[in-house]
Design an enzyme around this catalytic site. Structure first.
Site, mmCIF file in Angstrom:
data_model
loop_
_atom_site.group_PDB
_atom_site.id
_atom_site.type_symbol
_atom_site.label_atom_id
_atom_site.label_comp_id
_atom_site.label_asym_id
_atom_site.label_seq_id
_atom_site.Cartn_x
_atom_site.Cartn_y
_atom_site.Cartn_z
ATOM 1 N N GLU A 219 -8.850 -1.173 -2.179
ATOM 2 C CA GLU A 219 -9.125 0.268 -2.333
ATOM 3 C C GLU A 219 -10.402 0.666 -1.608
ATOM 4 O OE1 GLU A 219 -6.871 2.142 -3.242
ATOM 5 O OE2 GLU A 219 -5.606 0.589 -4.115
ATOM 6 N N CYS B 60 0.854 -1.194 0.000
ATOM 7 C CA CYS B 60 0.000 0.000 0.000
ATOM 8 C C CYS B 60 0.883 1.235 0.000
ATOM 9 C CB CYS B 60 -0.889 -0.042 1.245
ATOM 10 S SG CYS B 60 -2.009 1.365 1.365
HETATM 11 NI NI NI Z 1 -3.647 0.998 -0.119
#
Ligand code: NI
Length: 190
Positions: free
Chosen positions: A148, A105
């Site tokens: 997401e 991420c």
């Molecule tokens: Ni992320």
């Protein structure tokens, strides 16, 4: 267009539940989407959610490149997904099957870890043109969408991990893992 600053884990904006966008076709939403796309490309990410750029709204951009989809191998329905901007996305699992894969991420830079996700999902969203889109996704595509959309509910992938022993620095994981797994860790950076 502008490259936006990416919030890192620990910043409160990443733990908020983001607000619905009342008018997906508003010019400021289009401008946000353009900046998010530029920021995602600059950071070499697969996806980016608005809270990651300090905007607590339900907006996501992502893409699955052909190379990435092919590298995922044997799973059915592994296809490239064109650059997609989603306003107010909703995810629904289809079936019970789940699988574990490495994720990274942009808000947790340098690290990757194994996360269990639904294999097969349906998701719906509105585009910045006001169109409603519904898709089904499997495999990596489904994983990216779930990752997401989690950002919109204040959830970061480490909060989904069931085995923290798999969390590590991408460089170390790549050194320890076969090349295919290393590619996955690198490419799943969203
Ligand atoms: Ni992320």
């Amino acid at each position: 267009m502008a490259i936006l600053k990416i919030a890192r884990m620990g910043h409160p904006v990443l733990r908020q539940v983001a607000a619905d966008v009342s008018d997906p076709t508003a010019p400021e939403v289009r401008a946000l989407v353009a900046d998010m796309i530029e920021t995602m490309h600059d950071a070499d990410g697969t996806g980016l959610a608005a809270p990651q750029v300090h905007v607590p709204l339900r907006v996501v951009v992502f893409l699955v490149e052909g190379e990435r989809a092919a590298a995922e191998g044997d799973a059915e329905g592994e296809e490239a997904v064109p650059l997609t901007a989603m306003i107010n996305p909703v995810v629904e699992p289809l079936g019970e099957a789940r699988s574990t894969g490495f994720e990274a991420c942009l808000s947790v830079p340098g690290l990757a870890g194994a996360v269990e996700r639904w294999d097969h999902i349906r998701y719906r969203f509105t585009t910045p043109d006001g169109e409603t889109v519904e898709r089904e996704a499997r495999g990596f595509h489904a994983r990216v969408v779930q990752h997401e959309c989690d950002h919109l509910d204040g959830v970061l992938y480490p909060m989904r991990m069931t085995d923290l022993a798999t969390l590590g620095w991408v460089e170390e994981l790549r050194r320890a893992a076969p090349p295919a797994a290393a590619d996955e860790q690198e490419a799943a950076d969203d």
